[in-house]
Design an enzyme around this catalytic site. Structure first.
Site, short mmCIF file in Angstrom:
data_model
loop_
_atom_site.label_atom_id
_atom_site.label_comp_id
_atom_site.label_asym_id
_atom_site.label_seq_id
_atom_site.Cartn_x
_atom_site.Cartn_y
_atom_site.Cartn_z
N HIS A 63 67.89 21.06 59.18
CA HIS A 63 67.18 22.30 58.83
C HIS A 63 65.97 22.57 59.45
CE1 HIS A 63 66.05 19.96 55.87
NE2 HIS A 63 65.16 20.38 55.41
N ASP A 64 65.15 21.35 59.94
CA ASP A 64 63.68 21.48 60.12
C ASP A 64 63.78 21.37 61.70
OD1 ASP A 64 62.72 21.35 57.68
OD2 ASP A 64 62.84 19.14 57.66
C1 GLC Z 1 60.68 18.01 53.97
C2 GLC Z 1 61.78 18.87 54.40
C3 GLC Z 1 61.37 20.25 54.67
C4 GLC Z 1 60.38 20.59 53.87
C5 GLC Z 1 59.32 19.65 53.38
C6 GLC Z 1 58.49 19.89 52.02
O1 GLC Z 1 60.31 17.64 55.23
O2 GLC Z 1 63.03 18.43 55.19
O3 GLC Z 1 62.16 21.25 54.89
O4 GLC Z 1 59.76 21.97 54.20
O5 GLC Z 1 60.03 18.57 53.11
O6 GLC Z 1 59.50 19.76 51.10
#
Ligand code: GLC
Ligand code: CA
Length: 559
Positions: free
Chosen positions: A331-332
């Site tokens: 999702h990132d």
């Molecule tokens: C991780 C998650 C990301 C989120 C971040 C802060 O990297 O994968 O989606 O924004 O942590 O919790």
């Protein structure tokens, strides 16, 4: 031969609940929506779901800003819906893995609400508070991962609090034993509800450095990425060993941690018997085009040999320690077709090349919702169209560095996390069948061709290709347990490797370029039969543009 555990033999399907399936027409995906689609996930061949956060949340980072770990965000449903999901999934032999967001909470969490009240508050020490520099500026020049200072001044007590991510995501103070115990209790709470394990979020940031110093400046905002100061600090493993003993040891669960900043040579402390987790997501193959400082407007060109080296190194590192969680999307990340291939690529072939590698590396494949359809990036006409908090931070940085609005936007279109968050494409009806209401994020316009219903009908769709690969993994033990050996290492078009067991050897060979490419395999390797391929025929010793093949090879004593 080692007996594999359940999570080593299956695939994990990642769900971003907000974008998966909306069961009640409010435009937001929900837990009941997931329950309704369990048979789809089962049919694909996945035995576990990694569910990104569904807890009560202030939702500035879509759930990664948790305001109550023991409750469900009302837009996603109720605790009863969550229990039903866990229960129904079991019937399909699917286990639910929860995302533990333990580095930080939301600033709306009662702990933080208490903490900010006064210097003497019981919960003051649950977060990280510091005085300003003498000139009133933040305690250090650290830039948060989403852009802007990693410190926010709280008027109430006049001190700053630290947040590795957004201002609404204050970091917890893991030095405080009560904080640690509270986190372990939360994990236990969910294990008692029957979840099958955890994906542990941003865990390398929980230990802060002994001294808080300014970083070398690495961006136009005259700050340095907080990652350089707080990722993987010495002493972190003591916390994590305690976490393991308190929560994981002796249970039939799986744990996979997001571990930016852990190097291959450190892996033995992090995974496997003596380590902490079962698997670790590391990003060497995903971040070839990005500097450590992660400025999207400064991508760097990369070559196939670098990608191959990164994957081979991870395969080598996990051959003795732990187990590899293979992934190209989450999702990132932007959609993998766009991430790894040029714009002009034949998207369907590209999706199949990546699927071939994903499901045949040694490890557990993680498929992100829609990847199995070959979903692609979107491109929206203005920064205002984007929801993702990090897209806004990156846009600001690009503008500060002197890029025009259009130039800055181009990088957002390429790297925005929203590329992965557009609604799942179920059919060619309105809103791709995701919702009967107005989707919280626009549906990708290509849904008319790329969607579940069409692809289930079409024999050689990306979806059916994934299914066949999943079947192949079941039928060929070498794909599960076989040793990995790379071939044609210096080839800039072809990625080829073997999976070797004494009684079975499989060759995987993929052309990552648009050029027909001839190749020569080692003489000792005798090809027996083609198991799968992405073209109708398979002329010897050459691959056509973006072609992938899997062969069964003769004999056991190869190479
Ligand atoms: C991780 C998650 C990301 C989120 C971040 C802060 O990297 O994968 O989606 O924004 O942590 O919790
Ligand atoms: Ca809904």
């Amino acid at each position: 031969m080692d007996k594999l555990k359940w999570w080593q033999k299956t695939m994990v399907y990642q769900i971003y609940p907000k974008s998966f399936y909306d069961s009640n027409g409010d435009g937001i995906g929900d837990l009941t929506g997931i329950t309704q689609k369990l048979s789809y996930i089962h049919n694909l061949g996945a035995g576990a779901i990694w569910l990104t956060p569904m807890y009560s949340s202030s939702m500035i980072d879509n759930g990664y800003d948790v305001s109550d770990y023991r409750n469900i965000a009302p837009e996603y449903g109720t605790m009863a819906d969550m229990e039903a999901l866990i229960h129904e999934a079991k019937k399909y032999d699917i286990r639910i893995l929860l995302d533990l967001v333990f580095n930080h909470t939301s600033d709306e969490h009662v702990w933080f609400q208490e903490s900010r009240k006064s210097l003497e508050n019981d919960k003051r020490d649950w977060y990280i508070w510091r005085d300003a520099k003498p000139d009133g500026s933040p305690p250090t020049n650290w830039r948060g991962i989403f852009g802007g200072s990693a410190w926010t001044l709280d008027e109430c007590t006049g001190q700053y609090y630290l947040h590795t991510f957004a201002a609404k995501q204050p970091d917890l103070n893991w030095e405080n034993v009560k904080v640690r115990q509270a986190m372990y209790d939360i994990a236990e709470f969910w294990l008692d509800k029957g979840v099958g394990g955890f994906r542990i979020d941003a865990i390398t940031y929980i230990k802060k450095p002994a001294v808080y110093d300014d970083l070398p400046i690495d961006g136009p905002d005259r700050m340095g990425n907080v990652h350089q100061a707080t990722a993987n600090q010495s002493g972190i493993l003591d916390f994590l060993q305690e976490f393991k003993q308190a929560v994981f040891t002796g249970k039939d669960i799986v744990t996979v941690a997001e571990a930016n900043g852990v190097k291959a040579e450190e892996l033995k402390y992090w995974v496997g018997e003596t380590g902490i987790f079962d698997m670790l997501f590391e990003f060497s193959h995903i971040s070839l085009d990005m500097e450590e400082s992660s400025l999207w407007y400064q991508p760097i060109p990369w070559k196939l040999t670098q990608l191959k080296r990164a994957l081979s190194e991870s395969q080598r590192a996990t051959s003795n320690n732990g187990w590899y969680p293979a992934f190209f999307e989450n999702h990132d990340q932007p959609r993998s077709i766009n991430h790894f291939f040029p714009e002009a690529v034949d998207a369907e072939l590209a999706a199949k090349v990546l699927a071939t590698v994903l499901l045949t590396l040694k490890g557990t494949p993680f498929i992100y919702e829609g990847q199995e359809l070959g979903m692609t990036n979107t491109a929206w006409p203005s920064i205002q169209c984007y929801d993702d908090i990090s897209s806004h931070g990156q846009y600001q940085l690009a503008r500060q560095a002197g890029l025009s609005d259009q130039e800055a936007l181009r990088f957002i279109q390429k790297y925005s996390r929203d590329n992965a968050r557009t609604p799942m494409q179920w059919n060619n009806q309105k809103n791709a069948g995701f919702t009967t209401g107005k989707p919280w994020l626009p549906v990708n316009e290509n849904y008319r061709n790329i969607n579940v219903a069409c692809e289930q009908m079409k024999e050689n769709s990306v979806f059916n290709y994934y299914k066949k690969l999943a079947e192949l993994r079941k039928n060929y033990e070498a794909l599960l347990q076989g040793r990995y050996q790379e071939l044609l290492k210096s080839n800039e078009s072809i990625y080829a490797y073997l999976r070797i067991l004494p009684e079975q050897t499989i060759l995987i060979i993929c052309n990552f370029s648009d050029k027909q490419t001839a190749y020569e395999l080692p003489r000792e390797l005798i090809i027996n039969k083609l198991l799968m391929g992405t073209y109708a025929d398979a002329p010897e010793n050459r691959l056509r543009s973006y072609e992938a093949r899997i062969y069964l090879c003769e004999g056991s004593n190869v190479l």
